[in-house]
Design an enzyme around this catalytic site. Structure first.
Site, short mmCIF file in Angstrom:
data_model
loop_
_atom_site.label_atom_id
_atom_site.label_comp_id
_atom_site.label_asym_id
_atom_site.label_seq_id
_atom_site.Cartn_x
_atom_site.Cartn_y
_atom_site.Cartn_z
N ASN A 189 30.29 39.58 58.18
CA ASN A 189 31.25 40.63 57.87
C ASN A 189 32.65 40.04 57.96
OD1 ASN A 189 32.12 40.74 60.64
ND2 ASN A 189 30.43 42.13 61.11
N LYS A 190 33.65 40.84 57.65
CA LYS A 190 35.02 40.31 57.58
C LYS A 190 35.49 39.77 58.92
CE LYS A 190 38.39 43.19 56.51
NZ LYS A 190 39.30 44.04 55.68
N LYS A 191 35.17 40.47 60.01
CA LYS A 191 35.58 40.04 61.35
C LYS A 191 34.90 38.72 61.70
CE LYS A 191 35.73 41.69 66.15
NZ LYS A 191 34.85 40.70 66.79
N GLU A 192 33.60 38.61 61.42
CA GLU A 192 32.87 37.38 61.73
C GLU A 192 33.39 36.20 60.92
OE1 GLU A 192 28.52 39.41 62.82
OE2 GLU A 192 29.02 38.90 60.74
N ASP A 257 21.53 43.94 59.05
CA ASP A 257 20.10 43.62 58.89
C ASP A 257 19.58 44.15 57.56
OD1 ASP A 257 20.14 42.62 61.53
OD2 ASP A 257 19.64 44.58 62.35
#
Length: 458
Positions: A189-192, A257
Protein backbone atom coordinates in the site's frame (compact mmCIF):
# COMPACT_ATOMS: atom_id res chain seq x y z
CA UNK A 1 -9.26 -25.56 -12.27
CA UNK A 2 -6.72 -23.00 -11.08
CA UNK A 3 -4.03 -24.33 -8.70
CA UNK A 4 -2.34 -21.78 -6.47
CA UNK A 5 0.59 -22.40 -4.11
CA UNK A 6 0.79 -20.01 -1.15
CA UNK A 7 3.61 -19.45 1.33
CA UNK A 8 3.75 -17.18 4.37
CA UNK A 9 2.57 -16.42 7.89
CA UNK A 10 -0.59 -18.15 9.12
CA UNK A 11 -2.67 -16.80 11.98
CA UNK A 12 -6.11 -16.76 13.53
CA UNK A 13 -8.24 -13.63 13.60
CA UNK A 14 -10.21 -13.88 16.84
CA UNK A 15 -13.13 -11.48 17.26
CA UNK A 16 -14.76 -10.77 20.62
CA UNK A 17 -18.09 -9.01 20.02
CA UNK A 18 -19.69 -7.02 22.80
CA UNK A 19 -21.45 -3.89 23.95
CA UNK A 20 -20.32 -1.03 26.15
CA UNK A 21 -22.39 1.45 28.11
CA UNK A 22 -20.18 2.32 31.09
CA UNK A 23 -16.65 3.13 32.26
CA UNK A 24 -14.90 0.92 34.81
CA UNK A 25 -14.79 2.31 38.38
CA UNK A 26 -11.32 0.74 38.72
CA UNK A 27 -9.65 2.64 35.86
CA UNK A 28 -10.65 5.03 33.04
CA UNK A 29 -11.38 2.21 30.59
CA UNK A 30 -14.49 0.87 28.88
CA UNK A 31 -16.27 -2.16 30.29
CA UNK A 32 -17.19 -4.49 27.42
CA UNK A 33 -20.01 -6.96 27.96
CA UNK A 34 -19.11 -9.96 25.77
CA UNK A 35 -21.94 -11.24 23.57
CA UNK A 36 -20.18 -13.53 21.09
CA UNK A 37 -16.80 -14.77 19.85
CA UNK A 38 -15.73 -15.84 16.34
CA UNK A 39 -12.52 -17.19 14.87
CA UNK A 40 -11.41 -17.27 11.25
CA UNK A 41 -8.22 -17.61 9.26
CA UNK A 42 -6.01 -14.52 9.09
CA UNK A 43 -2.77 -13.56 7.35
CA UNK A 44 -1.88 -16.15 4.75
CA UNK A 45 -4.99 -18.03 5.88
CA UNK A 46 -7.15 -15.16 4.68
CA UNK A 47 -5.45 -15.39 1.27
CA UNK A 48 -6.34 -19.10 1.26
CA UNK A 49 -9.94 -18.34 2.23
CA UNK A 50 -10.27 -15.80 -0.58
CA UNK A 51 -8.79 -18.21 -3.12
CA UNK A 52 -11.14 -21.02 -2.09
CA UNK A 53 -14.13 -18.69 -2.38
CA UNK A 54 -13.02 -17.81 -5.92
CA UNK A 55 -12.88 -21.53 -6.77
CA UNK A 56 -9.16 -22.30 -6.65
CA UNK A 57 -7.34 -25.38 -5.43
CA UNK A 58 -4.81 -24.20 -2.84
CA UNK A 59 -1.61 -25.73 -1.50
CA UNK A 60 -0.26 -24.16 1.70
CA UNK A 61 3.37 -24.04 2.86
CA UNK A 62 3.96 -22.50 6.29
CA UNK A 63 5.15 -23.06 9.85
CA UNK A 64 3.00 -22.95 12.99
CA UNK A 65 3.69 -23.69 16.63
CA UNK A 66 3.10 -27.07 18.22
CA UNK A 67 0.21 -25.66 20.27
CA UNK A 68 -3.58 -25.36 20.45
CA UNK A 69 -3.70 -22.30 18.17
CA UNK A 70 -1.60 -24.17 15.60
CA UNK A 71 -4.06 -27.07 15.73
CA UNK A 72 -6.96 -24.65 15.26
CA UNK A 73 -5.26 -23.11 12.22
CA UNK A 74 -4.83 -26.55 10.62
CA UNK A 75 -8.47 -27.46 11.30
CA UNK A 76 -9.74 -24.20 9.83
CA UNK A 77 -7.61 -24.73 6.71
CA UNK A 78 -8.92 -28.27 6.30
CA UNK A 79 -12.47 -26.99 6.70
CA UNK A 80 -11.81 -24.64 3.78
CA UNK A 81 -10.53 -27.54 1.65
CA UNK A 82 -6.89 -26.41 1.52
CA UNK A 83 -3.98 -28.85 1.30
CA UNK A 84 -2.19 -28.73 4.66
CA UNK A 85 0.29 -31.61 4.47
CA UNK A 86 3.17 -29.19 3.77
CA UNK A 87 2.65 -27.16 6.96
CA UNK A 88 5.36 -27.80 9.55
CA UNK A 89 4.83 -27.67 13.32
CA UNK A 90 7.88 -26.18 15.05
CA UNK A 91 8.42 -26.89 18.74
CA UNK A 92 8.90 -23.82 20.90
CA UNK A 93 7.14 -21.58 18.40
CA UNK A 94 3.99 -19.74 19.47
CA UNK A 95 1.30 -19.70 16.77
CA UNK A 96 -0.13 -16.29 15.88
CA UNK A 97 -3.55 -15.19 17.10
CA UNK A 98 -4.88 -11.64 16.98
CA UNK A 99 -7.83 -11.00 19.30
CA UNK A 100 -9.89 -7.92 18.45
CA UNK A 101 -12.42 -6.52 20.90
CA UNK A 102 -15.34 -5.18 18.84
CA UNK A 103 -18.02 -2.74 20.04
CA UNK A 104 -20.62 -1.32 17.62
CA UNK A 105 -18.62 -2.74 14.69
CA UNK A 106 -15.48 -0.85 15.77
CA UNK A 107 -12.22 -2.18 17.22
CA UNK A 108 -11.58 -0.86 20.71
CA UNK A 109 -8.58 -3.09 21.54
CA UNK A 110 -6.36 -5.75 19.96
CA UNK A 111 -4.43 -8.45 21.84
CA UNK A 112 -1.68 -10.42 20.03
CA UNK A 113 -0.23 -13.80 20.97
CA UNK A 114 2.66 -14.97 18.75
CA UNK A 115 6.34 -15.63 18.16
CA UNK A 116 8.17 -13.19 15.90
CA UNK A 117 11.40 -14.93 14.91
CA UNK A 118 12.87 -16.67 11.87
CA UNK A 119 11.92 -20.30 11.40
CA UNK A 120 14.57 -22.99 11.65
CA UNK A 121 13.28 -25.25 8.87
CA UNK A 122 13.90 -23.19 5.72
CA UNK A 123 15.81 -25.95 3.92
CA UNK A 124 12.97 -28.43 4.54
CA UNK A 125 10.50 -25.95 3.05
CA UNK A 126 12.69 -25.32 -0.01
CA UNK A 127 12.91 -29.05 -0.65
CA UNK A 128 9.12 -29.46 -0.36
CA UNK A 129 8.57 -26.41 -2.56
CA UNK A 130 10.79 -27.70 -5.38
CA UNK A 131 9.10 -31.10 -5.32
CA UNK A 132 5.54 -29.81 -5.74
CA UNK A 133 5.88 -26.58 -7.74
CA UNK A 134 5.19 -28.26 -11.08
CA UNK A 135 1.62 -28.99 -9.96
CA UNK A 136 0.73 -25.31 -9.50
CA UNK A 137 0.00 -22.40 -11.83
CA UNK A 138 1.24 -19.50 -9.73
CA UNK A 139 2.93 -18.76 -6.37
CA UNK A 140 1.72 -16.18 -3.82
CA UNK A 141 3.76 -15.04 -0.81
CA UNK A 142 2.00 -13.31 2.09
CA UNK A 143 4.57 -11.77 4.43
CA UNK A 144 3.34 -10.56 7.81
CA UNK A 145 6.85 -10.33 9.25
CA UNK A 146 6.42 -13.22 11.70
CA UNK A 147 9.48 -15.12 10.49
CA UNK A 148 8.32 -17.69 7.93
CA UNK A 149 9.49 -15.69 4.91
CA UNK A 150 13.09 -15.14 5.95
CA UNK A 151 15.37 -13.39 3.41
CA UNK A 152 17.01 -16.72 2.53
CA UNK A 153 13.74 -18.61 2.03
CA UNK A 154 12.08 -15.76 0.13
CA UNK A 155 14.99 -15.37 -2.30
CA UNK A 156 15.12 -19.11 -2.95
CA UNK A 157 11.37 -19.33 -3.60
CA UNK A 158 11.58 -16.43 -6.07
CA UNK A 159 14.60 -17.95 -7.82
CA UNK A 160 13.03 -21.40 -8.15
CA UNK A 161 9.65 -20.04 -9.26
CA UNK A 162 11.05 -17.69 -11.90
CA UNK A 163 13.35 -20.44 -13.20
CA UNK A 164 10.25 -22.58 -13.74
CA UNK A 165 8.67 -19.81 -15.84
CA UNK A 166 5.88 -19.12 -13.34
CA UNK A 167 4.79 -15.90 -11.70
CA UNK A 168 5.39 -15.09 -8.03
CA UNK A 169 3.27 -12.33 -6.44
CA UNK A 170 4.13 -10.94 -3.01
CA UNK A 171 2.31 -8.90 -0.37
CA UNK A 172 5.42 -7.39 1.31
CA UNK A 173 6.24 -6.36 4.87
CA UNK A 174 8.90 -4.19 6.48
CA UNK A 175 11.27 -1.55 5.15
CA UNK A 176 13.80 -3.80 3.39
CA UNK A 177 12.40 -5.08 0.10
CA UNK A 178 15.72 -6.46 -1.15
CA UNK A 179 14.64 -10.02 -0.36
CA UNK A 180 11.76 -9.63 -2.85
CA UNK A 181 14.09 -8.75 -5.73
CA UNK A 182 13.13 -10.52 -8.96
CA UNK A 183 9.46 -11.12 -8.09
CA UNK A 184 6.78 -10.67 -10.74
CA UNK A 185 5.10 -7.93 -8.72
CA UNK A 186 4.59 -6.65 -5.17
CA UNK A 187 1.34 -5.32 -3.72
CA UNK A 188 2.39 -2.71 -1.11
CA UNK A 189 0.00 0.00 0.00
CA UNK A 190 1.08 3.63 -0.21
CA UNK A 191 2.33 3.77 3.40
CA UNK A 192 4.33 0.55 3.01
CA UNK A 193 5.87 1.67 -0.28
CA UNK A 194 6.75 5.04 1.21
CA UNK A 195 8.53 3.43 4.18
CA UNK A 196 10.42 0.98 1.96
CA UNK A 197 11.59 3.69 -0.45
CA UNK A 198 12.36 6.34 2.14
CA UNK A 199 10.21 9.21 0.86
CA UNK A 200 6.62 10.37 1.13
CA UNK A 201 4.13 9.75 -1.66
CA UNK A 202 2.14 12.97 -1.63
CA UNK A 203 1.27 13.69 -5.27
CA UNK A 204 1.21 12.19 -8.77
CA UNK A 205 4.90 12.85 -9.38
CA UNK A 206 5.82 11.09 -6.12
CA UNK A 207 3.59 8.16 -7.06
CA UNK A 208 5.15 7.75 -10.49
CA UNK A 209 8.65 8.01 -9.01
CA UNK A 210 7.78 5.41 -6.36
CA UNK A 211 6.35 2.96 -8.90
CA UNK A 212 9.38 3.33 -11.17
CA UNK A 213 11.81 3.01 -8.27
CA UNK A 214 10.10 -0.16 -7.02
CA UNK A 215 10.28 -1.73 -10.46
CA UNK A 216 13.88 -0.76 -11.20
CA UNK A 217 15.42 -1.20 -7.75
CA UNK A 218 13.85 -4.59 -7.07
CA UNK A 219 13.86 -5.90 -10.66
CA UNK A 220 10.10 -6.46 -10.80
CA UNK A 221 8.19 -7.34 -13.96
CA UNK A 222 5.38 -4.96 -12.99
CA UNK A 223 5.02 -2.19 -10.43
CA UNK A 224 1.83 -1.70 -8.43
CA UNK A 225 0.79 0.26 -5.33
CA UNK A 226 -2.61 0.02 -3.62
CA UNK A 227 -4.02 3.44 -2.71
CA UNK A 228 -6.79 2.65 -0.22
CA UNK A 229 -9.78 4.89 -1.05
CA UNK A 230 -8.07 5.94 -4.32
CA UNK A 231 -7.89 2.41 -5.74
CA UNK A 232 -4.80 0.84 -7.31
CA UNK A 233 -1.98 2.41 -9.35
CA UNK A 234 -0.02 0.49 -12.00
CA UNK A 235 3.09 1.63 -13.83
CA UNK A 236 3.03 0.77 -17.50
CA UNK A 237 4.67 3.40 -19.69
CA UNK A 238 2.85 5.89 -17.50
CA UNK A 239 0.85 5.62 -14.29
CA UNK A 240 -2.58 4.07 -14.74
CA UNK A 241 -5.08 4.37 -11.90
CA UNK A 242 -7.93 1.99 -11.21
CA UNK A 243 -10.43 3.93 -9.04
CA UNK A 244 -11.72 2.41 -5.81
CA UNK A 245 -15.32 1.24 -5.91
CA UNK A 246 -16.20 0.86 -2.23
CA UNK A 247 -19.31 2.83 -1.22
CA UNK A 248 -18.94 2.21 2.52
CA UNK A 249 -15.82 1.20 4.46
CA UNK A 250 -16.42 -0.69 7.70
CA UNK A 251 -13.09 -2.50 8.17
CA UNK A 252 -9.91 -2.58 6.04
CA UNK A 253 -8.67 -5.76 7.77
CA UNK A 254 -7.63 -8.28 5.12
CA UNK A 255 -8.21 -6.04 2.09
CA UNK A 256 -4.60 -6.56 1.01
CA UNK A 257 -5.07 -10.34 1.27
CA UNK A 258 -8.08 -10.11 -1.03
CA UNK A 259 -6.13 -8.08 -3.59
CA UNK A 260 -3.26 -10.60 -3.58
CA UNK A 261 -5.57 -13.62 -3.83
CA UNK A 262 -7.75 -12.17 -6.57
CA UNK A 263 -4.79 -10.95 -8.62
CA UNK A 264 -3.19 -14.37 -8.32
CA UNK A 265 -6.35 -16.24 -9.29
CA UNK A 266 -7.05 -14.02 -12.30
CA UNK A 267 -3.48 -14.08 -13.61
CA UNK A 268 -3.35 -17.86 -13.20
CA UNK A 269 -6.59 -17.94 -15.23
CA UNK A 270 -4.70 -16.20 -18.09
CA UNK A 271 -6.48 -12.87 -17.70
CA UNK A 272 -4.50 -9.74 -18.58
CA UNK A 273 -2.86 -7.78 -15.77
CA UNK A 274 -5.22 -4.83 -16.24
CA UNK A 275 -8.34 -6.98 -16.14
CA UNK A 276 -6.95 -8.82 -13.09
CA UNK A 277 -6.43 -5.50 -11.30
CA UNK A 278 -9.97 -4.38 -12.17
CA UNK A 279 -11.39 -7.53 -10.58
CA UNK A 280 -9.05 -7.32 -7.55
CA UNK A 281 -10.24 -3.75 -7.05
CA UNK A 282 -13.84 -4.97 -7.00
CA UNK A 283 -12.97 -7.75 -4.54
CA UNK A 284 -11.29 -5.24 -2.20
CA UNK A 285 -14.37 -3.01 -2.37
CA UNK A 286 -16.55 -5.96 -1.34
CA UNK A 287 -14.26 -6.88 1.56
CA UNK A 288 -13.92 -3.41 3.13
CA UNK A 289 -17.71 -3.23 3.22
CA UNK A 290 -17.70 -6.10 5.74
CA UNK A 291 -16.47 -6.24 9.33
CA UNK A 292 -13.39 -8.36 10.02
CA UNK A 293 -11.22 -10.44 7.71
CA UNK A 294 -13.49 -11.46 4.87
CA UNK A 295 -13.52 -12.72 1.31
CA UNK A 296 -15.38 -11.81 -1.85
CA UNK A 297 -17.41 -14.25 -3.91
CA UNK A 298 -17.86 -14.00 -7.68
CA UNK A 299 -21.51 -13.18 -7.06
CA UNK A 300 -20.58 -10.23 -4.84
CA UNK A 301 -17.96 -9.04 -7.32
CA UNK A 302 -20.41 -9.21 -10.24
CA UNK A 303 -23.12 -7.53 -8.15
CA UNK A 304 -20.82 -4.61 -7.32
CA UNK A 305 -19.72 -4.39 -10.94
CA UNK A 306 -23.35 -4.19 -12.06
CA UNK A 307 -23.95 -1.25 -9.70
CA UNK A 308 -21.55 0.92 -11.66
CA UNK A 309 -23.56 3.54 -13.53
CA UNK A 310 -24.75 2.53 -16.97
CA UNK A 311 -22.26 4.57 -18.92
CA UNK A 312 -19.31 3.46 -16.76
CA UNK A 313 -20.02 -0.14 -17.77
CA UNK A 314 -19.25 0.87 -21.35
CA UNK A 315 -15.60 1.65 -20.50
CA UNK A 316 -13.91 -1.74 -20.83
CA UNK A 317 -10.56 -3.39 -21.48
CA UNK A 318 -9.59 -5.01 -24.76
CA UNK A 319 -9.90 -8.44 -23.12
CA UNK A 320 -13.48 -7.67 -22.09
CA UNK A 321 -14.26 -6.27 -25.53
CA UNK A 322 -13.06 -9.47 -27.19
CA UNK A 323 -15.67 -11.38 -25.16
CA UNK A 324 -18.57 -9.19 -26.31
CA UNK A 325 -21.08 -11.09 -28.45
CA UNK A 326 -20.76 -9.71 -32.01
CA UNK A 327 -22.82 -12.36 -33.77
CA UNK A 328 -25.00 -10.79 -36.47
CA UNK A 329 -23.73 -7.29 -35.63
CA UNK A 330 -21.53 -4.90 -37.61
CA UNK A 331 -18.81 -3.44 -35.39
CA UNK A 332 -17.71 0.09 -36.28
CA UNK A 333 -14.43 1.39 -34.86
CA UNK A 334 -13.04 4.89 -34.66
CA UNK A 335 -10.43 6.50 -32.47
CA UNK A 336 -9.07 9.79 -31.25
CA UNK A 337 -8.01 11.94 -28.30
CA UNK A 338 -11.43 13.62 -27.75
CA UNK A 339 -9.72 16.00 -25.34
CA UNK A 340 -12.42 18.67 -25.19
CA UNK A 341 -15.67 17.10 -26.34
CA UNK A 342 -17.51 19.45 -28.73
CA UNK A 343 -20.30 19.48 -31.34
CA UNK A 344 -17.92 18.37 -34.08
CA UNK A 345 -17.18 15.20 -32.12
CA UNK A 346 -20.88 14.59 -31.46
CA UNK A 347 -21.80 14.90 -35.14
CA UNK A 348 -18.90 12.68 -36.19
CA UNK A 349 -19.72 9.91 -33.69
CA UNK A 350 -23.44 10.00 -34.49
CA UNK A 351 -22.60 9.50 -38.16
CA UNK A 352 -20.21 6.65 -37.32
CA UNK A 353 -22.89 4.85 -35.29
CA UNK A 354 -25.35 4.99 -38.21
CA UNK A 355 -22.93 2.94 -40.34
CA UNK A 356 -23.27 -0.22 -38.22
CA UNK A 357 -24.76 -1.79 -35.10
CA UNK A 358 -22.01 -1.37 -32.50
CA UNK A 359 -19.74 1.69 -32.17
CA UNK A 360 -16.42 1.19 -30.40
CA UNK A 361 -14.30 4.26 -29.67
CA UNK A 362 -10.57 3.77 -29.17
CA UNK A 363 -9.36 6.53 -26.83
CA UNK A 364 -5.73 7.68 -26.65
CA UNK A 365 -4.37 7.43 -23.09
CA UNK A 366 -2.98 10.51 -21.34
CA UNK A 367 0.56 9.40 -22.18
CA UNK A 368 -0.35 8.91 -25.80
CA UNK A 369 -2.03 12.33 -26.07
CA UNK A 370 0.97 14.02 -24.51
CA UNK A 371 3.26 12.28 -26.99
CA UNK A 372 1.11 13.38 -29.94
CA UNK A 373 -0.02 16.85 -28.85
CA UNK A 374 2.67 18.13 -26.48
CA UNK A 375 3.29 18.52 -22.76
CA UNK A 376 0.27 20.82 -22.21
CA UNK A 377 -2.16 18.15 -23.35
CA UNK A 378 -4.46 16.52 -22.56
CA UNK A 379 -6.65 19.15 -20.95
CA UNK A 380 -8.92 16.42 -19.55
CA UNK A 381 -7.62 13.19 -18.00
CA UNK A 382 -8.32 9.89 -19.75
CA UNK A 383 -10.84 8.80 -17.10
CA UNK A 384 -12.87 11.99 -17.66
CA UNK A 385 -12.60 11.76 -21.45
CA UNK A 386 -13.68 8.11 -21.36
CA UNK A 387 -16.66 8.87 -19.10
CA UNK A 388 -17.88 11.69 -21.35
CA UNK A 389 -17.70 9.48 -24.44
CA UNK A 390 -19.40 6.57 -22.65
CA UNK A 391 -22.23 8.87 -21.55
CA UNK A 392 -23.20 9.36 -25.22
CA UNK A 393 -26.09 7.03 -26.10
CA UNK A 394 -24.71 6.29 -29.57
CA UNK A 395 -21.33 5.09 -28.22
CA UNK A 396 -21.46 1.40 -27.24
CA UNK A 397 -17.95 0.85 -25.85
CA UNK A 398 -14.84 2.88 -25.02
CA UNK A 399 -11.43 1.20 -24.86
CA UNK A 400 -8.27 3.10 -23.91
CA UNK A 401 -5.02 2.40 -25.75
CA UNK A 402 -1.53 3.61 -24.83
CA UNK A 403 0.30 3.53 -28.16
CA UNK A 404 0.54 6.49 -30.55
CA UNK A 405 -1.72 4.67 -33.03
CA UNK A 406 -4.51 2.09 -32.57
CA UNK A 407 -2.81 -0.41 -34.90
CA UNK A 408 -2.42 -3.20 -32.32
CA UNK A 409 -5.95 -2.59 -31.02
CA UNK A 410 -7.45 -2.84 -34.52
CA UNK A 411 -5.29 -5.85 -35.39
CA UNK A 412 -6.53 -7.72 -32.30
CA UNK A 413 -10.16 -6.58 -32.39
CA UNK A 414 -10.69 -6.82 -36.17
CA UNK A 415 -13.77 -4.57 -36.40
CA UNK A 416 -15.91 -4.72 -39.54
CA UNK A 417 -15.68 -1.04 -40.46
CA UNK A 418 -13.01 1.54 -39.63
CA UNK A 419 -14.18 5.17 -39.58
CA UNK A 420 -11.92 8.22 -39.93
CA UNK A 421 -12.36 11.88 -40.81
CA UNK A 422 -12.58 13.04 -44.42
CA UNK A 423 -9.13 14.63 -44.05
CA UNK A 424 -7.77 11.10 -44.61
CA UNK A 425 -8.93 11.16 -48.25
CA UNK A 426 -6.09 9.82 -50.37
CA UNK A 427 -4.08 8.76 -47.31
CA UNK A 428 -3.44 5.31 -45.84
CA UNK A 429 -5.51 4.72 -42.72
CA UNK A 430 -3.71 2.89 -39.90
CA UNK A 431 -5.18 -0.59 -39.45
CA UNK A 432 -7.10 -0.59 -42.74
CA UNK A 433 -5.65 -3.98 -43.71
CA UNK A 434 -7.41 -5.63 -40.73
CA UNK A 435 -10.97 -4.43 -41.48
CA UNK A 436 -13.53 -5.16 -44.17
CA UNK A 437 -14.11 -1.53 -45.10
CA UNK A 438 -12.91 2.02 -44.36
CA UNK A 439 -15.45 4.87 -44.26
CA UNK A 440 -14.56 8.58 -44.21
CA UNK A 441 -16.87 11.13 -42.54
CA UNK A 442 -16.87 14.90 -43.04
CA UNK A 443 -16.02 17.04 -40.01
CA UNK A 444 -18.08 20.08 -38.98
CA UNK A 445 -16.22 23.15 -40.26
CA UNK A 446 -14.44 25.20 -37.62
CA UNK A 447 -15.08 22.76 -34.80
CA UNK A 448 -11.87 21.43 -33.23
CA UNK A 449 -10.23 21.12 -29.83
CA UNK A 450 -7.29 23.24 -31.02
CA UNK A 451 -9.63 26.07 -32.05
CA UNK A 452 -11.39 25.93 -28.68
CA UNK A 453 -8.08 26.08 -26.78
CA UNK A 454 -6.87 29.01 -28.90
CA UNK A 455 -10.16 30.85 -28.34
CA UNK A 456 -9.86 30.38 -24.57
CA UNK A 457 -6.29 31.70 -24.68
CA UNK A 458 -7.59 34.76 -26.52
Amino acid sequence: MVNVLVVGDLMIDHYVWGSCDRISPEAPVQVVNIKNETKRLGGLGNVVSNLKTLGSEVGVISVVGDDDVGDEILELLKDRGAKTELIIKEKGRKSSQKSRIMVAHQQVLRLDTESVCEIGVSDDIISKFENILSGYDIVLLSDYGKGVLSPYLTKEIIRITKKSGKMVLIDPKGKDYSKYSGATLLTPNKKEASEALGFGINDEDDLKHALKMLKDKFKLNYSLITLSEDGIALLDEDVKKFPALAKEVFDVTGAGDSVLATLGYCLASKMSLEESIEIANLAAAVVVGKVGSADASWGEIENLKSKKSGFERKIISLDELLRVDRSGKTMVFTNGCFDILHFGHISYLQSAKKIGDMLVVGLNSDRSVKELKGDNRPVNAQSDRASMLAALEFVDFVVIFDEDTPLNLIKTLKPDILVKGADYTGKKVVGSEFVREVKLIDFVDGKSTTNIINKIKG
